[in-house]
Scaffold this motif. Sequence first.
Motif, PDB file in Angstrom:
ATOM      1  N   LEU A   1       0.819  -1.199   0.000  1.00 40.50           N
ATOM      2  CA  LEU A   1       0.000   0.000   0.000  1.00 40.50           C
ATOM      3  C   LEU A   1       0.859   1.258   0.000  1.00 40.50           C
ATOM      4  N   THR A   2       0.285   2.333  -0.513  1.00 47.61           N
ATOM      5  CA  THR A   2       0.976   3.625  -0.466  1.00 47.61           C
ATOM      6  C   THR A   2       0.971   4.137   0.974  1.00 47.61           C
ATOM      7  N   PRO A   3       1.890   5.044   1.311  1.00 43.70           N
ATOM      8  CA  PRO A   3       1.910   5.579   2.692  1.00 43.70           C
ATOM      9  C   PRO A   3       0.578   6.172   3.133  1.00 43.70           C
ATOM     10  N   ASP A   4      -0.144   6.783   2.182  1.00 44.30           N
ATOM     11  CA  ASP A   4      -1.434   7.379   2.556  1.00 44.30           C
ATOM     12  C   ASP A   4      -2.426   6.315   2.987  1.00 44.30           C
ATOM     13  N   PHE A   5      -2.494   5.207   2.223  1.00 50.40           N
ATOM     14  CA  PHE A   5      -3.403   4.122   2.598  1.00 50.40           C
ATOM     15  C   PHE A   5      -2.936   3.432   3.876  1.00 50.40           C
TER      16      PHE A   5
ATOM     17  N   ASN B   1      -5.035   3.202   7.296  1.00 51.56           N
ATOM     18  CA  ASN B   1      -5.344   1.845   7.761  1.00 51.56           C
ATOM     19  C   ASN B   1      -6.478   1.216   6.955  1.00 51.56           C
ATOM     20  N   LEU B   2      -6.340   1.269   5.637  1.00 56.78           N
ATOM     21  CA  LEU B   2      -7.364   0.716   4.765  1.00 56.78           C
ATOM     22  C   LEU B   2      -6.895  -0.596   4.158  1.00 56.78           C
ATOM     23  N   THR B   3      -7.816  -1.499   3.969  1.00 57.24           N
ATOM     24  CA  THR B   3      -7.536  -2.732   3.233  1.00 57.24           C
ATOM     25  C   THR B   3      -8.155  -2.584   1.849  1.00 57.24           C
ATOM     26  N   ILE B   4      -7.353  -2.756   0.822  1.00 55.72           N
ATOM     27  CA  ILE B   4      -7.770  -2.486  -0.546  1.00 55.72           C
ATOM     28  C   ILE B   4      -7.765  -3.778  -1.345  1.00 55.72           C
ATOM     29  N   GLU B   5      -8.866  -3.986  -2.108  1.00 52.20           N
ATOM     30  CA  GLU B   5      -8.951  -5.178  -2.947  1.00 52.20           C
ATOM     31  C   GLU B   5      -8.060  -5.020  -4.178  1.00 52.20           C
ATOM     32  N   LYS B   6      -7.286  -6.051  -4.462  1.00 52.00           N
ATOM     33  CA  LYS B   6      -6.471  -6.065  -5.671  1.00 52.00           C
ATOM     34  C   LYS B   6      -7.291  -6.585  -6.844  1.00 52.00           C
TER      35      LYS B   6
ATOM     36  N   MET C   1       2.333   2.083  14.697  1.00 51.45           N
ATOM     37  CA  MET C   1       2.373   3.529  14.850  1.00 51.45           C
ATOM     38  C   MET C   1       1.956   4.153  13.515  1.00 51.45           C
ATOM     39  N   LYS C   2       1.018   5.058  13.553  1.00 48.53           N
ATOM     40  CA  LYS C   2       0.449   5.595  12.330  1.00 48.53           C
ATOM     41  C   LYS C   2       1.477   6.375  11.507  1.00 48.53           C
ATOM     42  N   ASP C   3       2.302   7.153  12.155  1.00 48.47           N
ATOM     43  CA  ASP C   3       3.232   8.019  11.424  1.00 48.47           C
ATOM     44  C   ASP C   3       4.402   7.252  10.826  1.00 48.47           C
ATOM     45  N   THR C   4       4.951   6.307  11.570  1.00 49.35           N
ATOM     46  CA  THR C   4       6.157   5.611  11.113  1.00 49.35           C
ATOM     47  C   THR C   4       5.866   4.261  10.485  1.00 49.35           C
ATOM     48  N   GLY C   5       4.685   3.698  10.780  1.00 47.21           N
ATOM     49  CA  GLY C   5       4.368   2.368  10.286  1.00 47.21           C
ATOM     50  C   GLY C   5       5.043   1.265  11.085  1.00 47.21           C
TER      51      GLY C   5
END
Length: 555
Positions: A279-283, A287-292, A357-361
């Motif tokens: 996922l991109t840093p924004d996603f 904290n989104l789960t995206i269907e491929k 952690m949201k900012d650093t992942g």
Amino acid sequence: MIENTKCECGHQNPVGTVLCESCGKPQQDENGTELLEMRYDGVARRSQKQQKNWIDQIWSFLSSVKVAVWLILITLIGASLGTIYPQQNVFVGNIDLAQYYETQYGTPGKIYYMLGLHDTYGSFWFQGLLVLIGASLVVCSLDRVLPLYRALKKQKIRKHLSFIQRQKVSHQTRLELAQGETEEEWTEKFEQLLRKRHYRVHREGSALLAEKYRFSRWGPYINHIGLIIFLLAVLLRSMTAWEVDYVPVREGKIAQIPGTKYYLENKDFRVEYYDYDELTPDFQRRNLTIEKSFETDAVLYECVDNCDNPSVEPTLEKLKEQTIYVNGPLTYQGLSVFEVHFEETPQLLHVRSQLRMKDTGETIGTLDLDIQNPQDVYTVGDYTLRVIGYYPDVSFKDGRLVTLSKDPNAPAFVFLIEGPGLAEDGHVHVYMVRPVDQVQYQQEQLNEAAGSPFAIGVASMEDLVISEYTTYFNVKQERTMPFIWTGATISMIGLILGFYWHHRRIWMRIDNGVLTIGAHTNKNWFGIRQELTAALNKAGVEVDAKTLANEVNGS
């Protein structure tokens, strides 16, 4: 006072006629030198009546080409506005559209919804514009084609002299006949020359009328007929009888396609998700789960017996089996089945999630959630997660989270997270295991408002245990496509007739040895001058193409 519209040739013209429908004599300014206005052959049109009742005024309004152009421009602008944000037909399930547009797109989205642009193409004003365009096409055509047809059918062979002399292509000269040759014999010779150039010639003594490609005059009106059929087909597409809405089919089940004799089976459903690292840093931050990708093994059946008896199991005949994926529909005899959406149904049994952690992942640790019987407290690394709210079937109503049922269809947890570096009373964090469309954006807003520095997401898709899925199919019966193609074909025929053939007419008369000849075409004046020049030269009248231009009018 009754206006006398009878021409000196004896033909009774309708009121408003500019040129006599028979001999072509100008009804006003007979001795003028300006070129004649030959559009629609000077016939009287209803839209040009001087004294109009309210029906005539509506007729004049709709027959105006300017009005038609404005209607088309307004329709194009309206259609373009409908592309700014998604239309309502792309959403599946119950969703508060007013809140969605305002939340997702702010004030412009709110205005977009209030103006009804979320349903642009199904709105009454858009369909009304299409109806007005169609009415304008009908009125424009009738206002012109019927008088034009009458004028072309009533053409007199020996046209009035002023009519011939005031054509854009015109020439007058004294005819030098061969010894013993009469005017009628020369006219017959000239007639044969024109026939070799594929003209249809009508002769009356020493006068003639020659024309070819008259059928091209009907090109614009044939084009209008095609456009009217096309517009009617577009309107019919918006009728529910012509298009089936979304059809949900649960995995392993068979469902009837409403309003048809067809049934659809969802044999197997497969979905692939992007892993967290993909996922991109924004996603990742959100904290989104995206269907491929997702696809369904489907079978189309036709009911052959017991179709209308709900108490008896219908007898089905298998028609086609195919894997359906996005933009890869199942098609059968005008029926198209598109895969547009899916939902997990029901039971979420167990999920292994990660606290980050949201900012650093940075991953802090994992927690195992038993969806049926969640614990009160979870420990992840140095942090304690207390469950202060659990919603098995989460939804969002009146600014707060609610559960629609006790079944864990879309579970959500509200954690109070305590640990190092946090406030003494901890941080509240909302975790929706698989956010559904209508509440996904509320999760982000709630966590932003609480100032949560964390993100919780599924560790891997193998750790998300789901019993089955429901696939949403968009079923369309393309009953309108034959009409759309018919209208488009007719319209194209009209365009071809108007573009590649040009109505050409030649009028000629000989009076006491003086030859007067004129010609008219709606396109390609150079071509008709060359053609007429060649025929006259062969007949013994020496001219060139330039001398055929009407010198009196400077053409």
